[in-house]
Scaffold this motif. Structure first.
Motif, PDB file in Angstrom:
ATOM      1  N   GLU A  14       3.914  18.347 -15.946  1.00 55.68           N
ATOM      2  CA  GLU A  14       3.533  17.905 -14.597  1.00 55.68           C
ATOM      3  C   GLU A  14       3.484  16.369 -14.532  1.00 55.68           C
TER       4      GLU A  14
ATOM      5  N   CYS B  87       4.461 -11.903  -8.453  1.00 53.19           N
ATOM      6  CA  CYS B  87       5.875 -11.563  -8.658  1.00 53.19           C
ATOM      7  C   CYS B  87       6.832 -12.382  -7.811  1.00 53.19           C
TER       8      CYS B  87
ATOM      9  N   ARG C  68       7.568   8.570   4.643  1.00 50.60           N
ATOM     10  CA  ARG C  68       7.787   9.765   3.797  1.00 50.60           C
ATOM     11  C   ARG C  68       8.711  10.755   4.509  1.00 50.60           C
TER      12      ARG C  68
ATOM     13  N   ARG D  55      10.188   3.917  -7.272  1.00 44.83           N
ATOM     14  CA  ARG D  55       9.782   4.580  -6.021  1.00 44.83           C
ATOM     15  C   ARG D  55       9.290   3.576  -4.983  1.00 44.83           C
TER      16      ARG D  55
ATOM     17  N   PRO E 116       8.269  -2.991  -8.595  1.00 36.17           N
ATOM     18  CA  PRO E 116       7.265  -2.778  -9.645  1.00 36.17           C
ATOM     19  C   PRO E 116       7.486  -1.428 -10.329  1.00 36.17           C
TER      20      PRO E 116
ATOM     21  N   GLY F 246       8.053  10.935  -9.118  1.00 34.69           N
ATOM     22  CA  GLY F 246       7.103  10.310  -8.187  1.00 34.69           C
ATOM     23  C   GLY F 246       7.016   8.802  -8.338  1.00 34.69           C
TER      24      GLY F 246
ATOM     25  N   TYR G 164      10.118   3.405  -1.099  1.00 37.33           N
ATOM     26  CA  TYR G 164       9.181   3.315   0.042  1.00 37.33           C
ATOM     27  C   TYR G 164       9.623   2.166   0.962  1.00 37.33           C
TER      28      TYR G 164
ATOM     29  N   PRO H   8      -4.319   4.491 -13.896  1.00 36.88           N
ATOM     30  CA  PRO H   8      -3.153   4.915 -13.116  1.00 36.88           C
ATOM     31  C   PRO H   8      -1.990   3.923 -13.131  1.00 36.88           C
TER      32      PRO H   8
ATOM     33  N   ASN I  67       8.005  -2.663 -14.909  1.00 36.40           N
ATOM     34  CA  ASN I  67       7.803  -3.848 -14.074  1.00 36.40           C
ATOM     35  C   ASN I  67       7.913  -5.095 -14.938  1.00 36.40           C
TER      36      ASN I  67
ATOM     37  N   HIS J   9      11.628  -6.213  -4.345  1.00 37.30           N
ATOM     38  CA  HIS J   9      10.795  -6.359  -5.541  1.00 37.30           C
ATOM     39  C   HIS J   9      10.458  -4.943  -6.013  1.00 37.30           C
TER      40      HIS J   9
ATOM     41  N   GLN K 103      -3.248   1.959  -4.533  1.00 36.79           N
ATOM     42  CA  GLN K 103      -2.724   2.409  -3.233  1.00 36.79           C
ATOM     43  C   GLN K 103      -2.787   1.288  -2.194  1.00 36.79           C
TER      44      GLN K 103
ATOM     45  N   SER L  16      -2.487  -1.834  -2.850  1.00 32.48           N
ATOM     46  CA  SER L  16      -1.417  -2.794  -3.151  1.00 32.48           C
ATOM     47  C   SER L  16      -0.089  -2.343  -2.521  1.00 32.48           C
TER      48      SER L  16
ATOM     49  N   GLU M 164       3.456 -15.195 -14.290  1.00 28.43           N
ATOM     50  CA  GLU M 164       2.039 -14.978 -13.980  1.00 28.43           C
ATOM     51  C   GLU M 164       1.316 -14.555 -15.249  1.00 28.43           C
TER      52      GLU M 164
ATOM     53  N   LYS N  14       5.776  13.706 -12.397  1.00 29.60           N
ATOM     54  CA  LYS N  14       5.213  12.646 -11.545  1.00 29.60           C
ATOM     55  C   LYS N  14       5.826  11.289 -11.918  1.00 29.60           C
TER      56      LYS N  14
ATOM     57  N   SER O 127       2.008 -10.136  -5.156  1.00 31.05           N
ATOM     58  CA  SER O 127       0.653  -9.782  -4.719  1.00 31.05           C
ATOM     59  C   SER O 127      -0.171 -11.036  -4.513  1.00 31.05           C
TER      60      SER O 127
HETATM   61  P1  HMG Z   1      -1.078   7.095  -8.489  1.00 26.63           P
HETATM   62  O1  HMG Z   1      -2.051   6.765  -7.414  1.00 26.63           O
HETATM   63  O2  HMG Z   1      -1.581   7.761  -9.707  1.00 26.63           O
HETATM   64  O3  HMG Z   1       0.153   7.931  -7.934  1.00 26.63           O
HETATM   65  O4  HMG Z   1      -0.368   5.767  -8.974  1.00 26.63           O
HETATM   66  P2  HMG Z   1       0.291   8.763  -6.585  1.00 26.63           P
HETATM   67  O5  HMG Z   1      -0.753   9.801  -6.522  1.00 26.63           O
HETATM   68  O6  HMG Z   1       0.419   7.805  -5.415  1.00 26.63           O
HETATM   69  O7  HMG Z   1       1.695   9.466  -6.857  1.00 26.63           O
HETATM   70  C1  HMG Z   1       2.852   8.697  -6.843  1.00 26.63           C
HETATM   71  C2  HMG Z   1       3.956   9.578  -6.272  1.00 26.63           C
HETATM   72  O8  HMG Z   1       4.214  10.632  -7.208  1.00 26.63           O
HETATM   73  C3  HMG Z   1       3.599  10.241  -4.958  1.00 26.63           C
HETATM   74  O9  HMG Z   1       4.770  10.228  -4.165  1.00 26.63           O
HETATM   75  C4  HMG Z   1       3.274  11.680  -5.381  1.00 26.63           C
HETATM   76  O10 HMG Z   1       3.464  12.632  -4.349  1.00 26.63           O
HETATM   77  C5  HMG Z   1       4.278  11.864  -6.493  1.00 26.63           C
HETATM   78  P3  HMG Z   1       4.691   9.990  -2.558  1.00 26.63           P
HETATM   79  O11 HMG Z   1       3.821  11.055  -2.018  1.00 26.63           O
HETATM   80  O12 HMG Z   1       4.085   8.637  -2.350  1.00 26.63           O
HETATM   81  O13 HMG Z   1       6.095  10.072  -2.091  1.00 26.63           O
HETATM   82  N1  HMG Z   1       3.948  12.970  -7.416  1.00 26.63           N
HETATM   83  C6  HMG Z   1       4.881  13.790  -7.937  1.00 26.63           C
HETATM   84  N2  HMG Z   1       6.213  13.858  -7.750  1.00 26.63           N
HETATM   85  C7  HMG Z   1       6.899  14.838  -8.415  1.00 26.63           C
HETATM   86  N3  HMG Z   1       6.286  15.740  -9.231  1.00 26.63           N
HETATM   87  C8  HMG Z   1       4.957  15.700  -9.440  1.00 26.63           C
HETATM   88  C9  HMG Z   1       4.193  14.691  -8.765  1.00 26.63           C
HETATM   89  N4  HMG Z   1       2.879  14.364  -8.745  1.00 26.63           N
HETATM   90  C10 HMG Z   1       2.749  13.296  -7.910  1.00 26.63           C
HETATM   91  N5  HMG Z   1       4.403  16.580 -10.254  1.00 26.63           N
HETATM   92  C11 HMG Z   1       0.209   3.582  -8.192  1.00 26.63           C
HETATM   93  C12 HMG Z   1       0.580   5.052  -8.213  1.00 26.63           C
HETATM   94  C13 HMG Z   1       1.368   2.785  -7.635  1.00 26.63           C
HETATM   95  C14 HMG Z   1      -1.002   3.369  -7.289  1.00 26.63           C
HETATM   96  C15 HMG Z   1      -0.137   3.104  -9.623  1.00 26.63           C
HETATM   97  O14 HMG Z   1       0.936   3.354 -10.492  1.00 26.63           O
HETATM   98  C16 HMG Z   1      -0.486   1.650  -9.688  1.00 26.63           C
HETATM   99  O15 HMG Z   1      -1.616   1.255  -9.415  1.00 26.63           O
HETATM  100  N6  HMG Z   1       0.491   0.762 -10.088  1.00 26.63           N
HETATM  101  C17 HMG Z   1       0.300  -0.670 -10.184  1.00 26.63           C
HETATM  102  C18 HMG Z   1       0.290  -1.331  -8.829  1.00 26.63           C
HETATM  103  C19 HMG Z   1       1.661  -1.460  -8.214  1.00 26.63           C
HETATM  104  O16 HMG Z   1       2.670  -1.445  -8.885  1.00 26.63           O
HETATM  105  N7  HMG Z   1       1.699  -1.646  -6.882  1.00 26.63           N
HETATM  106  C20 HMG Z   1       2.941  -1.783  -6.168  1.00 26.63           C
HETATM  107  C21 HMG Z   1       2.815  -2.692  -4.960  1.00 26.63           C
HETATM  108  S1  HMG Z   1       2.110  -4.272  -5.381  1.00 26.63           S
HETATM  109  C22 HMG Z   1       3.418  -5.102  -6.203  1.00 26.63           C
HETATM  110  O17 HMG Z   1       4.525  -4.663  -6.204  1.00 26.63           O
HETATM  111  C23 HMG Z   1       3.067  -6.354  -6.926  1.00 26.63           C
HETATM  112  C24 HMG Z   1       3.022  -6.251  -8.448  1.00 26.63           C
HETATM  113  O18 HMG Z   1       4.336  -6.165  -8.967  1.00 26.63           O
HETATM  114  C25 HMG Z   1       2.270  -7.438  -9.047  1.00 26.63           C
HETATM  115  C26 HMG Z   1       2.693  -8.854  -8.674  1.00 26.63           C
HETATM  116  O19 HMG Z   1       3.068  -9.174  -7.556  1.00 26.63           O
HETATM  117  O20 HMG Z   1       2.542  -9.696  -9.558  1.00 26.63           O
HETATM  118  C27 HMG Z   1       2.280  -5.014  -8.907  1.00 26.63           C
END
Ligand code: HMG
Length: 499
Positions: A43, A133, A306, A269, A266, A51, A273, A172, A334, A264, A224, A226, A96, A47, A370
């Motif tokens: 599972e 980033c 979505r 997926r 990270p 995901g 989005y 996460p 990333n 960009h 979320q 972010s 960074e 994800k 960010s």
């Molecule tokens: P999360 O909250 O554990 O994941 O972590 P989720 O519950 O949102 O699930 C992700 C997707 O997987 C969802 O898809 C689920 O449905 C799917 P969606 O509904 O959104 O289409 N899913 C599955 N798919 C298939 N089979 C399954 C399954 N289960 C679930 N079995 C989160 C996700 C991004 C929050 C986490 O990884 C995180 O905190 N990451 C770090 C922050 C990040 O990268 N943010 C991105 C935006 S900010 C940015 O880009 C700047 C950055 O690069 C830094 C900078 O600028 O320096 C981070």
């Protein structure tokens, strides 16, 4: 119009460096983390791969950091383009995850290149850029302006984006780590990509979505939230294009038209989005040129994204215009400031593999950092010259050493990965004197070899990082390099494509 305003300026060459170590997220990692979360590992793998869109993460070895990766990317660029390093007039490094709270990381990189190539680069301006980033894009913007303005004379600018993305283990965000560097040669009459004269739109807001406090080697992220801030900034720059379009709002969509869209990334997926949001806005502009009609409730907009993401029309558009740039993100993770430019490398490689002409194709870039800031800008591929990218080198970086000659990638067990995470998480105290604990001894690479240990009336260097190019495998080379004061390694300029 002056000559400098008409002159084509942009990216003349691109090279990527990815550390050879990686952790496979679909194996032991998924079993152990799944058990801790009470989730079946199959599972969790679903994800991650579907995901989030990742399967592997690049991990730096104990002797690697943002400075060594930047120097490696620069070396690949210089060697790949058969360039004389003395041609460099400006060296900007964006990060960074810097190695010093005061000194520009670019000065460390400059030193490594000077010693390796035996050239004097003391005329070179070498600032560090930092804004999460988007730092690499701010560096690129500055370099482009210098080249366009003629400030560098006949010389070029090198821009490097280098980072180690690190989050707490077990959280996460852990699966969205990675490491790597991308070097760009910015010059007049570029052989890779001509940049449009103006950045189309910029937005900056004071946000808390992601940050790294001074006391921490790991980022703090409100995951979320972010994602919402990222998409909110995308919307803002998209809105700004119609507002600033000289031709009037009716032509706004034209400025957003491109053959390829790079976001960009990270994690892959996130690019999907963003693509769904952009696609919806482009569709909306076809019938109503006023972006005031767009919704702005984050939850409602994400639900609409979505729904769009499931449509066949979107899936076809995404596969054609966005997916070719996501090839490496799945395998690397990333790399923060370099992530957008790794996507550019992926796009170039995808086009080369499918024998598609790139010259004349337009690329729209969405850069995001960010904290937060975003930019939308565009460029056009100028030639199909294969020398402008170190694609073969990148393929070697991402091929397991067991799979093919030249393959460099080495898979880490979970225990080794966790130990290295700990090594790299140490802050505040020098870890000296000699750097220890590498999984693979450095070979033909720039390495962090020792930390300064002195604090006397004669010399003060407590905690200073000493770097050297280590030529061969084995401890002897490492110890020799580590014991050298500031190694006066002067080598003849290497030419040829042996990068
Ligand atoms: P999360 O909250 O554990 O994941 O972590 P989720 O519950 O949102 O699930 C992700 C997707 O997987 C969802 O898809 C689920 O449905 C799917 P969606 O509904 O959104 O289409 N899913 C599955 N798919 C298939 N089979 C399954 C399954 N289960 C679930 N079995 C989160 C996700 C991004 C929050 C986490 O990884 C995180 O905190 N990451 C770090 C922050 C990040 O990268 N943010 C991105 C935006 S900010 C940015 O880009 C700047 C950055 O690069 C830094 C900078 O600028 O320096 C981070």
């Amino acid at each position: 119009m002056s000559t400098s305003e008409q002159m084509a300026v942009g990216i003349d060459g691109l090279a990527v460096y990815i550390p050879r170590l990686y952790i496979d997220l679909t194996g032991e990692w998924a079993e152990v983390r799944g058990a801790a979360q009470g989730v079946d590992s199959a599972e969790l793998v679903a994800k991650l791969t579907k995901g989030i869109g990742v399967s592997k993460m690049a991990i730096p070895d104990a002797h690697e950091d943002s400075a060594t990766m930047a120097a490696m990317a620069a070396k690949r660029l210089i060697d790949g383009l058969e360039m004389d390093p003395a041609e460099i007039g400006y060296l900007a490094v964006a990060t960074e995850t810097t190695v010093d709270q005061s000194k520009s990381i670019a000065a460390y990189v400059l030193g490594m290149l000077q010693r390796h190539y035996g050239v004097d680069l003391s005329h070179v301006g070498c600032p560090q850029f930092q804004f999460a980033c988007i730092g690499g894009t701010y560096a690129l913007e500055a370099a482009t302006a210098l080249v366009r303005g003629g400030d560098l004379g006949d010389r070029c600018a090198i821009v490097i984006a280098t980072d180690v993305a690190r989050y707490p283990m077990g959280g996460p965000a852990e699966c969205t780590q990675g490491a790597g560097a991308v070097a760009l040669r910015v010059a007049a009459h570029p052989r890779l990509l001509r940049l449009d004269r103006c950045v189309h739109a910029t937005v900056s807001v004071d946000e808390r979505d992601f940050f790294r406090p001074n006391w921490s080697a790991e980022a703090v992220v409100d995951g979320q939230y972010s994602v919402d801030v990222y998409l909110g900034c995308l919307d803002r720059v998209l809105r700004a294009v119609p507002a600033s379009a000289a031709a009037g709002v009716g032509d706004a969509a034209k400025g957003l038209m491109a053959d390829y869209y790079l976001f960009h990334t990270p994690f892959p997926r996130m690019a999907e989005y963003a693509a769904a949001r952009l696609y919806r806005r482009l569709e909306s502009l076809k019938t109503n040129p006023d972006p005031a009609a767009w919704g702005d409730d984050p939850a409602a907009e994400r639900e609409a994204d979505r729904a769009t993401a499931k449509q066949d029309a979107f899936r076809g558009w995404f596969a054609r215009h966005c997916n070719p740039a996501l090839l490496h993100g799945r395998e690397v993770g990333n790399i923060y400031s370099g992530a957008l430019y790794l996507s550019l490398g992926s796009l170039v490689e995808s086009l080369a593999v499918s024998n598609e002409t790139r010259a004349g194709k337009r690329v729209l870039f969405f850069s995001y950092g960010s904290g937060a800031s975003a930019k939308l800008f565009a460029g056009t591929f100028t030639t199909d010259d294969a020398q402008t990218t170190g694609v073969a080198c990148l393929s070697n970086d991402l091929s397991p050493e067991t799979d093919r000659p030249g393959g460099r990638r080495h898979s880490l067990g979970l225990a080794e990965y966790e130990r290295l995470h700990g090594v790299h998480s140490k802050t505040g105290e020098p870890m000296g004197p000699v750097v220890q604990g590498s999984v693979r001894e450095p070979a033909s690479e720039f390495a962090l070899v020792r930390y300064g240990t002195e604090s006397s009336s004669v010399r003060v260097d407590l905690g200073y990082r000493y770097y050297s190019f280590v030529s061969g495998a084995g401890n002897d080379d490492l110890v020799r390099a580590a014991s050298a004061e500031i190694p006066a390694v002067t080598r003849p300029l290497r030419t040829g494509s042996g990068i």
